[in-house]
Scaffold this motif. Structure first.
Motif, mmCIF file in Angstrom:
data_model
loop_
_atom_site.group_PDB
_atom_site.id
_atom_site.type_symbol
_atom_site.label_atom_id
_atom_site.label_comp_id
_atom_site.label_asym_id
_atom_site.label_seq_id
_atom_site.Cartn_x
_atom_site.Cartn_y
_atom_site.Cartn_z
ATOM 1 N N HIS A 128 -43.336 -37.303 32.642
ATOM 2 C CA HIS A 128 -43.446 -36.095 31.835
ATOM 3 C C HIS A 128 -43.612 -36.471 30.372
ATOM 4 O O HIS A 128 -43.468 -37.609 29.976
ATOM 5 N N LYS A 129 -43.850 -35.458 29.569
ATOM 6 C CA LYS A 129 -43.787 -35.684 28.129
ATOM 7 C C LYS A 129 -42.374 -36.150 27.783
ATOM 8 O O LYS A 129 -41.392 -35.591 28.253
ATOM 9 N N ALA A 139 -48.258 -22.989 26.643
ATOM 10 C CA ALA A 139 -46.827 -23.233 26.420
ATOM 11 C C ALA A 139 -46.368 -24.582 26.947
ATOM 12 O O ALA A 139 -45.312 -25.076 26.566
ATOM 13 N N TYR A 161 -39.308 -37.726 25.178
ATOM 14 C CA TYR A 161 -38.714 -37.747 23.846
ATOM 15 C C TYR A 161 -37.711 -38.891 23.761
ATOM 16 O O TYR A 161 -37.128 -39.297 24.755
ATOM 17 N N GLU A 201 -45.850 -28.388 27.434
ATOM 18 C CA GLU A 201 -45.891 -29.565 26.568
ATOM 19 C C GLU A 201 -46.558 -30.738 27.271
ATOM 20 O O GLU A 201 -46.425 -30.906 28.486
ATOM 21 N N GLU A 208 -45.666 -25.815 36.213
ATOM 22 C CA GLU A 208 -44.587 -26.805 36.109
ATOM 23 C C GLU A 208 -44.621 -27.738 37.317
ATOM 24 O O GLU A 208 -44.439 -28.954 37.194
ATOM 25 N N TYR A 242 -36.893 -24.848 26.971
ATOM 26 C CA TYR A 242 -35.989 -25.541 27.905
ATOM 27 C C TYR A 242 -35.371 -26.751 27.221
ATOM 28 O O TYR A 242 -36.012 -27.413 26.400
ATOM 29 N N ARG A 287 -37.876 -32.556 29.030
ATOM 30 C CA ARG A 287 -37.385 -31.191 29.226
ATOM 31 C C ARG A 287 -37.189 -30.896 30.707
ATOM 32 O O ARG A 287 -37.921 -31.412 31.551
ATOM 33 N N GLU A 288 -36.233 -30.049 30.978
ATOM 34 C CA GLU A 288 -35.991 -29.641 32.358
ATOM 35 C C GLU A 288 -37.266 -29.007 32.926
ATOM 36 O O GLU A 288 -37.689 -29.284 34.027
ATOM 37 N N TRP A 289 -37.848 -28.126 32.164
ATOM 38 C CA TRP A 289 -39.205 -27.638 32.406
ATOM 39 C C TRP A 289 -40.015 -27.987 31.164
ATOM 40 O O TRP A 289 -39.455 -28.194 30.095
ATOM 41 N N HIS A 290 -41.343 -27.986 31.308
ATOM 42 C CA HIS A 290 -42.163 -28.450 30.188
ATOM 43 C C HIS A 290 -42.522 -27.344 29.209
ATOM 44 O O HIS A 290 -43.664 -27.191 28.819
ATOM 45 N N TYR A 291 -41.538 -26.557 28.853
ATOM 46 C CA TYR A 291 -41.756 -25.505 27.876
ATOM 47 C C TYR A 291 -40.702 -25.658 26.775
ATOM 48 O O TYR A 291 -39.565 -26.045 27.046
ATOM 49 N N PRO A 292 -41.070 -25.337 25.542
ATOM 50 C CA PRO A 292 -40.159 -25.587 24.428
ATOM 51 C C PRO A 292 -38.827 -24.872 24.529
ATOM 52 O O PRO A 292 -37.864 -25.275 23.881
ATOM 53 N N ARG A 315 -45.132 -31.779 37.070
ATOM 54 C CA ARG A 315 -44.164 -32.715 37.665
ATOM 55 C C ARG A 315 -44.832 -33.659 38.654
ATOM 56 O O ARG A 315 -44.326 -34.747 38.911
ATOM 57 N N ARG A 360 -52.145 -34.091 34.073
ATOM 58 C CA ARG A 360 -52.189 -34.413 32.650
ATOM 59 C C ARG A 360 -53.245 -33.628 31.890
ATOM 60 O O ARG A 360 -53.287 -33.667 30.675
#
Lengths: 155, 359
Positions: free
Chosen positions: A97-98, B170, A100, B172, B127, A69, A62-67, B131, B135
């Motif tokens: 990052h996380k 929020a 996918y 991930e 964020e 985005y 994700r661009e940011w780590h929030y759903p 980045r 973790r």
């Protein structure tokens, strides 16, 4: 008595052999997901189990780590295409990052119209892959096709 | 109020096995966690703080390069992927170079995380930390607004902690939990707080009791009664059974019949066994809440890897602690003198969780 035997006996008694991992002033231990350094294999099929060839799969984050985005391709990972068996293989090294796996039908006609929109799979630490519903699914005019064309993956 | 549960036969057998496993772990002495007390500065002045930090610390922050030099002495000898770096304080986010330190750790392969009061944790900062490879994160939240602000001694501490909680929940791909220090001030509201956390989307909650070190040493009013303490154990058990939030008691001490009921695993103090720590002055210790009397060296004069391998004997062999009330204790084998953070500088035990449960 060997440690492994003690572990088994403890397990038989219904207890964990591992000590508490979170120290008093520490944090919970994360899954070491950024250190996979392994090959992930997936398979794209339709609901009848037939493989789908020619689906583009890429590593995304994700661009940011929030759903809320969008998921974008992760720099440094080239996309791959599923083969005649519907299979793909991607090597994941270190990712920040996380992450996918994102599959896109780049040629809807040739691909059988399986994908109406981008689909995502969350890659688990153990190497298994599970399908994730795209947060923006439903916005595409072909969204209705999804229910007839679900994708599955296997390691 | 019910009495404390006895240790049943099955659990006693298991505890005996686990005691042997702990011996193996002490012998193995595998480094799995490194604490870094990166600053003593803090933007709060909590009444229950186990640290000696101050809002304007006279002790300067440790330069990042000094810490990384110590890390580089360790790195060739471990698999960094298996060694967690815990950045703490003071309030770690008072430092404005956490991201650059985090990236350096990440480049070396170390997962890292912070413990925070949330005062400075906005969604943007979160964020930025992720980045940089963050973790895992732990957020302190001690109750609802009035209680939290009173114990934290800041009118906006609750508002900011809630903002931080929302950002964490929020986000991930990170491990997290909320920690609550339980005392008479928030004991009665725990069920309500639990339900509020669940409603907020929080998945993990860790409960402490306040132990008498640091600023909390001078305040008996922060301690639960034995009855309340048992009530806390029963509350955690009920919450775990309900299953709506992962709820654990912290690693504080041996809990007798409550062992493996209020936590997933048996108690075993891993300080100095698998946990190393670097304090603000360079002292090499384990968890940073452990008193200076247990320091094992200093990064400014010693090689930390050598210290880890050749010292730490008081942590790995706890026979020295078999004195006073522990001397003839029937659960010594399982407890080994409680957590290392519960000793004063003269190596005297300040607090026995087991006794508190039994009273």
């Amino acid at each position: 008595m060997k440690r492994s035997v003690k572990n088994i006996l403890l397990s038989m008694l219904g207890f964990s052999a591992a000590p508490i991992l979170t120290a008093c002033y520490g944090m919970p231990e994360p899954e070491p997901d950024q250190y996979w350094n392994k090959d992930f294999k997936g398979k794209v099929t339709n609901t009848d189990g037939a493989p789908i060839e020619g689906v583009k799969v890429y590593v995304g984050t994700r661009e940011w780590h929030y759903p809320d985005y969008d998921i974008r391709p992760l720099e440094g990972y080239a996309p791959v295409m599923t083969d005649a068996k519907g299979e793909f293989n991607i090597h994941i090294g270190t990712v920040p990052h996380k992450t996918y796996f994102v599959a896109e039908d780049v040629d809807e006609a040739a691909g059988g119209g399986w994908f109406a929109t981008t689909e995502e799979w969350l890659v688990n630490f153990d190497g298994t892959i599970e399908m994730q519903e795209h947060p923006q699914s439903g916005t595409n005019e072909n969204e209705s096709n999804n229910s007839d064309n679900e994708g599955t993956t296997n390691e | 109020m019910s009495k404390a549960p006895k240790i049943g036969l099955r659990k006693r057998l298991a505890l005996n096995l686990f005691a042997d496993i702990k011996k193996d772990l002490a012998k193995q002495h595998e480094l799995r966690e490194i604490f870094w007390e990166c600053t003593l500065r803090c933007n709060l002045n909590c009444g229950h703080c186990g640290s000696d930090c101050r809002s304007s610390a006279t002790v300067p922050d440790m330069p990042a390069e000094d810490f990384l030099r110590a890390i580089d002495q360790i790195t060739p000898h471990v698999n960094p992927n298996r060694v967690m770096v815990v950045i703490t304080g003071g309030e770690a986010l008072c430092r404005n170079d956490l991201e650059s330190v985090g990236r350096e750790l990440y480049k070396r392969g170390y997962p890292w995380g912070i413990v925070t009061n949330g005062m400075l944790l906005t969604r943007e900062r979160m964020e930025s930390l992720v980045r940089a490879g963050l973790r895992s994160i732990t957020l302190s939240l001690d109750g609802f607004e009035e209680v939290h602000n009173a114990i934290r001694r800041h009118p906006h501490s609750w508002r900011n902690a809630v903002r931080a909680l929302d950002a964490i929940v929020a986000t991930e791909g990170i491990a997290y939990d909320v920690v609550t220090c339980v005392g008479p001030h928030n004991y009665a509201s725990l069920p309500e707080l639990r339900d509020w956390l669940i409603g907020r989307g929080c998945k993990a909650w860790r409960l402490f009791t306040i132990f008498p070190v640091g600023r909390a040493a001078d305040n008996d009013e922060l301690q639960l009664s034995s009855e309340e303490y048992r009530g806390l154990m029963e509350f955690i058990i009920a919450t775990r059974k309900e299953g709506k939030i992962k709820c654990d008691y912290a690693c504080e001490g041996f809990l007798g019949g409550y062992e493996a009921e209020v936590r997933d695993r048996f108690f075993g103090c891993m300080a100095g066994v698998s946990i190393c720590g670097i304090k603000i002055d360079g002292a090499i210790s384990a968890c940073t809440s452990i008193r200076a009397g247990f320091d094992q060296g200093n990064i400014y004069t010693d090689n930390i890897w050598e210290v880890w391998n050749t010292r730490f004997e008081p942590y790995r062999n706890r026979e020295w602690a078999r004195k006073g009330e522990c001397k003839d204790c029937k659960v010594w084998k399982f407890c080994q003198g409680n957590g290392m953070h519960l000793y004063d500088n003269d190596h005297h035990l300040l607090h026995c969780n087991y006794k508190r449960i039994q009273n």
